[in-house]
Design an enzyme around this catalytic site. Structure first.
Site, mmCIF file in Angstrom:
data_model
loop_
_atom_site.group_PDB
_atom_site.id
_atom_site.type_symbol
_atom_site.label_atom_id
_atom_site.label_comp_id
_atom_site.label_asym_id
_atom_site.label_seq_id
_atom_site.Cartn_x
_atom_site.Cartn_y
_atom_site.Cartn_z
ATOM 1 N N GLU A 46 0.840 -1.193 0.000
ATOM 2 C CA GLU A 46 0.000 0.000 0.000
ATOM 3 C C GLU A 46 0.882 1.253 0.000
ATOM 4 O O GLU A 46 1.892 1.322 0.702
ATOM 5 C CB GLU A 46 -0.869 -0.004 1.261
ATOM 6 C CG GLU A 46 -1.742 1.227 1.439
ATOM 7 C CD GLU A 46 -2.556 1.195 2.730
ATOM 8 O OE1 GLU A 46 -3.515 1.966 2.841
ATOM 9 O OE2 GLU A 46 -2.229 0.379 3.633
ATOM 10 N N LYS A 133 -9.158 2.878 -2.818
ATOM 11 C CA LYS A 133 -9.596 2.435 -1.495
ATOM 12 C C LYS A 133 -10.955 3.050 -1.160
ATOM 13 O O LYS A 133 -11.129 4.270 -1.198
ATOM 14 C CB LYS A 133 -8.543 2.849 -0.464
ATOM 15 C CG LYS A 133 -8.711 2.225 0.922
ATOM 16 C CD LYS A 133 -7.497 2.590 1.790
ATOM 17 C CE LYS A 133 -7.506 1.906 3.135
ATOM 18 N NZ LYS A 133 -6.289 2.215 3.922
ATOM 19 N N CYS A 178 -5.484 -2.766 2.668
ATOM 20 C CA CYS A 178 -5.420 -2.646 4.122
ATOM 21 C C CYS A 178 -6.770 -2.992 4.762
ATOM 22 O O CYS A 178 -7.281 -4.080 4.564
ATOM 23 C CB CYS A 178 -4.913 -1.258 4.504
ATOM 24 S SG CYS A 178 -4.072 -1.180 6.111
#
Length: 305
Positions: A46, A133, A178
């Site tokens: 990430e 995200k 994540c």
């Protein structure tokens, strides 16, 4: 016949918010993975390009934002990249020259807004997809925008077999970044599209993260490739916030790694031959969007607009 490809996860970090140095690191590590390990697919962490602003507050408290925080955001904004851009072209060139399919976490700049994004780069086609995200975690929401249903790709890729000449292997690849991996409906959506290689770029270095990755592999009967940054204070600009300003040390750990590949039945590796037939072997007794789904009771609706 074996239905295998060779994959690696890369445990590394951004080079002090320097785009040029980070792109050089990307190229060196991708070439190493190809030449040393025969890697065909590689996953970077990430925010590898652009950086993860660990410990930063950006001068914010509820109801007030300080001038120095705006300056910190300006620096961070400048370290991000646009799509398309010369940086994306460099990544595409390395992918093409090495023959390695790249999944990478970047900070994407779109006018004044930044997004935590995962890109999919094919050696022959270049950039073929991106995922923003959906839900930045905690104070990440100060500096990152929210993705939406238009960037939830599960891309299909045909690789040469890593073990058999004149044989190809076709697989489906997705990415959740994540703590998106704690969104059960997102996982279900990817499962419903047939993901077999579930990439999880992250900066979560807690020991319990591995439990989640094993759970997802078992739940989705897919390979999970989780690449986490490993970074020390020297990997950030000298004036970057740290946990203890009175104890600055270049070797103090900021993000502690924990990368892994997990097979559909829970075995853990760092570089592995992914036998895609293991996905079907696993679904013999658990297909969470098939014979174990009970669509007569539960229904998933996704807004891709």
């Amino acid at each position: 016949m074996p239905n295998t490809i060779r994959a690696s996860v890369v445990q590394t970090c951004t080079a002090s918010y320097s785009l040029a140095d980070t792109l050089d690191k990307f190229e060196n590590l991708t070439r190493l993975a190809k030449e040393r390990d025969g890697t065909q697919l590689v996953v970077f962490p990430e925010a590898f390009i652009g950086g993860y602003p660990k410990m930063s507050t950006f001068g914010c408290v509820v109801g007030d934002r300080k001038a120095e925080g705006r300056d910190e955001f300006l620096r961070y904004h400048k370290s991000a990249i646009e799509i398309p851009s010369p940086a994306i072209s460099r990544i595409e060139t390395v992918s093409k020259e090495t023959g390695v399919f790249v999944v990478m976490g970047i900070i994407e700049r779109s006018m004044g807004t930044l997004y935590c994004t995962a890109i999919f780069v094919d050696p022959s086609q270049g950039l073929i997809g991106k995922h923003r995200k959906l839900m930045p975690t905690g104070t990440e929401r100060l500096v990152w925008g929210f993705g939406d249903g238009t960037t939830l790709p599960v891309v299909e890729k045909t690789f040469p077999s890593s073990t058999e000449t004149e044989q190809t292997v076709t697989t489906k690849i997705s990415a959740a970044i994540c703590w998106e991996n704690y969104m059960p409906l997102l996982r279900t959506y990817y499962y419903s599209l047939g993901t077999q290689i579930y990439c999880a770029p992250t900066v979560d270095h807690r020991p319990v993260w591995s439990n989640s990755m094993v759970h997802i592999a078992l739940e989705g009967r897919c390979f999970v490739l989780s690449a986490c940054q490993f970074a020390t204070e020297k990997d950030y600009p000298e004036d970057h916030p740290v946990a203890d300003v009175n104890n600055r040390n270049p070797d103090n750990v900021m993000i502690n790694g924990g990368s892994m590949i997990v097979s559909p039945l829970g075995k853990i590796f760092l570089t592995a031959e992914l036998d895609l037939d293991d996905v079907i072997r696993g679904k013999f007794d658990l297909d969470s969007v098939g014979h174990y789904a009970r669509p007569d009771i539960f229904k998933l609706t996704v807004n891709n607009a």
